[in-house]
Design an enzyme around this catalytic site. Structure first.
Site, PDB file in Angstrom:
ATOM      1  N   SER A 258       0.829  -1.208   0.000  1.00 27.14           N
ATOM      2  CA  SER A 258       0.000   0.000   0.000  1.00 27.14           C
ATOM      3  C   SER A 258       0.861   1.255   0.000  1.00 27.14           C
ATOM      4  CB  SER A 258      -0.927   0.000   1.215  1.00 27.14           C
ATOM      5  OG  SER A 258      -0.174   0.050   2.409  1.00 27.14           O
TER       6      SER A 258
ATOM      7  N   ASN B  63      -0.420   7.607   1.050  1.00 31.06           N
ATOM      8  CA  ASN B  63      -1.425   8.665   1.110  1.00 31.06           C
ATOM      9  C   ASN B  63      -2.772   8.229   1.683  1.00 31.06           C
ATOM     10  OD1 ASN B  63      -1.771   7.105  -1.182  1.00 31.06           O
ATOM     11  ND2 ASN B  63      -2.334   8.805  -2.510  1.00 31.06           N
TER      12      ASN B  63
ATOM     13  N   LYS C  24       2.642  -5.331   3.155  1.00 31.00           N
ATOM     14  CA  LYS C  24       3.816  -4.441   3.201  1.00 31.00           C
ATOM     15  C   LYS C  24       3.320  -3.002   3.063  1.00 31.00           C
ATOM     16  CE  LYS C  24       8.091  -2.850   2.702  1.00 31.00           C
ATOM     17  NZ  LYS C  24       7.750  -1.408   2.698  1.00 31.00           N
TER      18      LYS C  24
ATOM     19  N   THR D  33       6.566   2.894   4.104  1.00 31.80           N
ATOM     20  CA  THR D  33       7.268   3.216   5.348  1.00 31.80           C
ATOM     21  C   THR D  33       6.556   4.338   6.092  1.00 31.80           C
ATOM     22  OG1 THR D  33       9.391   2.494   4.448  1.00 31.80           O
ATOM     23  CG2 THR D  33       9.447   3.964   6.342  1.00 31.80           C
TER      24      THR D  33
ATOM     25  N   ASP E 206      12.885  -6.184  -3.576  1.00 28.69           N
ATOM     26  CA  ASP E 206      12.990  -7.172  -4.651  1.00 28.69           C
ATOM     27  C   ASP E 206      12.804  -8.585  -4.106  1.00 28.69           C
ATOM     28  OD1 ASP E 206      13.456  -5.117  -6.389  1.00 28.69           O
ATOM     29  OD2 ASP E 206      15.605  -5.519  -6.646  1.00 28.69           O
TER      30      ASP E 206
ATOM     31  N   GLU F 201      -2.275  -0.345  -9.205  1.00 26.50           N
ATOM     32  CA  GLU F 201      -2.761   1.027  -9.359  1.00 26.50           C
ATOM     33  C   GLU F 201      -1.544   1.929  -9.309  1.00 26.50           C
ATOM     34  OE1 GLU F 201      -4.941   4.472  -6.752  1.00 26.50           O
ATOM     35  OE2 GLU F 201      -5.278   2.380  -6.190  1.00 26.50           O
TER      36      GLU F 201
ATOM     37  N   CYS G 188      -3.479   9.844  -6.571  1.00 23.60           N
ATOM     38  CA  CYS G 188      -3.298   9.430  -7.970  1.00 23.60           C
ATOM     39  C   CYS G 188      -4.430   9.950  -8.843  1.00 23.60           C
ATOM     40  CB  CYS G 188      -3.192   7.912  -8.075  1.00 23.60           C
ATOM     41  SG  CYS G 188      -4.654   7.034  -7.507  1.00 23.60           S
TER      42      CYS G 188
ATOM     43  N   GLU H 217       3.795  13.709 -13.267  1.00 25.74           N
ATOM     44  CA  GLU H 217       2.853  13.733 -12.155  1.00 25.74           C
ATOM     45  C   GLU H 217       3.512  14.405 -10.959  1.00 25.74           C
ATOM     46  OE1 GLU H 217      -0.079  10.608  -9.821  1.00 25.74           O
ATOM     47  OE2 GLU H 217       1.909   9.908 -10.453  1.00 25.74           O
TER      48      GLU H 217
ATOM     49  N   ARG I 109     -11.698   8.611  -6.927  1.00 25.12           N
ATOM     50  CA  ARG I 109     -11.914   7.178  -6.732  1.00 25.12           C
ATOM     51  C   ARG I 109     -13.262   6.972  -6.057  1.00 25.12           C
ATOM     52  NH1 ARG I 109      -7.732   2.907  -5.529  1.00 25.12           N
ATOM     53  NH2 ARG I 109      -8.886   1.059  -4.877  1.00 25.12           N
TER      54      ARG I 109
END
Length: 471
Positions: free
Chosen positions: A145, A148, A171, A174, A209, A244, A278, A372, A432
């Site tokens: 996630s 924001n 996850k 941070t 990774d 997304e 976004c 962006e 959204r």
């Protein structure tokens, strides 16, 4: 109950600093690859039990999680405010919306049914052969996630995955991880079995990774930057993705639009939470015939915006998440000014706060026309025809959403049909939701379709059992 075990102070910790006052809010573990293995193994083991839990029982856990969320609205809103800089009203709204999302997810899952298909529908086969088609969980879902919406966008991955019988390795970003951990605790307190939901925190350089390429991950559900999404898609093999990513959402204003209404919607869509969304309006494409008049209305609306620290006031434009983010937005603004853009309003910075800024006469050689910003800056690009507007909108590498403002419904549908985006809003800002609507991006804005039913379907797979009556 499961022990998330991510808040213990060790030598390897990450400090979570508030963007509002620089205070230390807490620490999370910078997990090693071995610790990631442990969390994934818990989820893999729990999957065998969780997938057999009746749907009605899984739904009851979702309902209880929603109730716990509501009971803790004030506390969670305060954490949201401090960790990601949201104003109090928006923070409380995120919590209540998330509870609604979780309940609707449980209700929707109970309404998804399988089907049977008769063989004689196809030439050469009879009714004695038919297929029983069901949906099954995919396994261990990795949910990643962004900062924001650390509660809502986390739950939008976790709840559909769990209700479908998957287990989840979560996850969080941070910044936002304290909120994410609190959300995970709520799901666990609602009755999830050990390992059904585990949390991984740490530095992307050390475990990023590693976790996305972990052999026991069956599905990756990611929200974040296009750059990271592209990197993930290049590294994983034969693992389905739901992503997304970024956007450069355009508000297209035609000459017969209700300009005061359009301006009000555009400003709300561009500048709330400082544009750190976004789906924020990130550019205006307007017909020259009405550009000057639209700008007057836009300036009036921008002048009404409250700018400041939500610790001391209710503000729409708040500090950006960190100095790096503010520096990037400022770079785009400086580039635009250097190349001849006309600043209508704004252009002021105080630390992480960038005042809402509107640029006119933006040209295609300016970075702000394409990149962006994830900040409170809005460029205006003028065109002479509707065809030019559509072509300019589609020239972007992104394809998340667009808005079309017009009083002519025929023109609205004509333009909507030609735009290369996942969603077109007619006479409304890009946004959204509602959460049961499909939500998706094309081109570099995403892979797959979200939205409650669509997310459940994405994180399950079809299984056909073919019955032959004549042996």
């Amino acid at each position: 109950m499961a022990d998330i075990n991510t808040m213990k102070n060790t030598e390897n910790t990450i400090k979570i600093i508030s963007p509002l006052n620089g205070s230390l809010l807490g620490t999370v573990k910078a997990m090693s690859q071995e610790e990631v293995d442990t969390q994934v193994e818990k989820a893999k083991t729990a999957f065998q039990e969780w997938k057999e839990v009746p749907l009605s029982q899984r739904a009851e856990i979702m309902y209880k999680a929603a109730d716990i969320l509501i009971a803790n609205t004030k506390r969670l809103a305060e954490l949201l405010l401090m960790e990601v800089g949201k104003d109090q009203k928006s923070a409380e709204s995120e919590v209540t919306r998330t509870a609604d999302f979780i309940r609707f997810t449980a209700d929707t899952a109970k309404s998804i049914h399988g089907e049977s298909i008769q063989g004689d529908n196809f030439s050469g086969f009879s009714k004695e052969k038919f297929a029983m088609v069901t949906r099954e969980p995919v396994g261990v879902v990795l949910a990643i996630s962004p900062f924001n919406y650390p509660i809502n966008l986390a739950a939008s991955k976790i709840a559909p995955a769990l209700i479908s019988g998957n287990t989840v390795v979560f996850k969080p970003a941070t910044t936002g991880s304290l909120c994410g951990i609190e959300l995970a605790k709520i799901f666990i307190d609602a009755g999830l079995p050990e390992g059904a939901l585990t949390v991984v925190t740490g530095k992307g350089s050390e475990i990023g990774d590693y976790i996305v390429t972990h052999p026991d991950i069956s599905f990756i559900n990611f929200t974040g930057s296009t750059e990271v999404g592209l990197d993930i898609s290049k590294k994983v093999h034969m693992v389905p993705l739901l992503m997304e990513l970024g956007g450069k959402d355009a508000a297209i204003v035609l000459k017969d639009a209700d300009l005061p209404f359009a301006a009000k919607n555009i400003v709300a869509g561009a500048f709330s939470y400082s544009g750190q969304r976004c789906t924020a309006v990130k550019r205006i494409i307007v017909l020259n015939d009405v550009a000057d008049e639209l700008i007057r209305y836009l300036k009036e609306e921008i002048d009404k915006l409250k700018v400041g620290n939500p610790l001391t006031m209710q503000a729409e434009v708040v500090p950006l998440i960190n100095e790096k983010a503010a520096d990037f937005v400022w770079e785009l603004m400086e580039d635009a000014k250097a190349k001849g853009a006309k600043m209508i309003v704004g252009g002021k910075r105080e630390g992480n706060i960038i005042y809402p800024t509107l640029f006119d006469e933006v040209t295609e050689d300016m970075r702000i026309a394409w990149e962006e910003p994830f900040g409170p800056v809005l460029p205006i690009l003028r065109v002479n025809t509707v065809s030019e507007a559509v072509a300019l909108a589609n020239k972007s590498e992104y394809g998340l959403q667009s808005s079309v403002f017009t009083e002519n419904i025929t023109d609205a549908f004509h333009v909507a049909g030609k735009l290369e985006v996942g969603t077109v809003h007619i006479n409304n800002k890009t946004e959204r939701g509602p959460d049961h609507f499909p939500f998706l991006g094309v081109k570099k804005s995403g892979i797959g379709t979200q939205g409650i039913r669509y997310s459940i379907e994405a994180m399950t797979r079809v299984k056909a059992t073919v019955i032959n009556l004549n042996r």
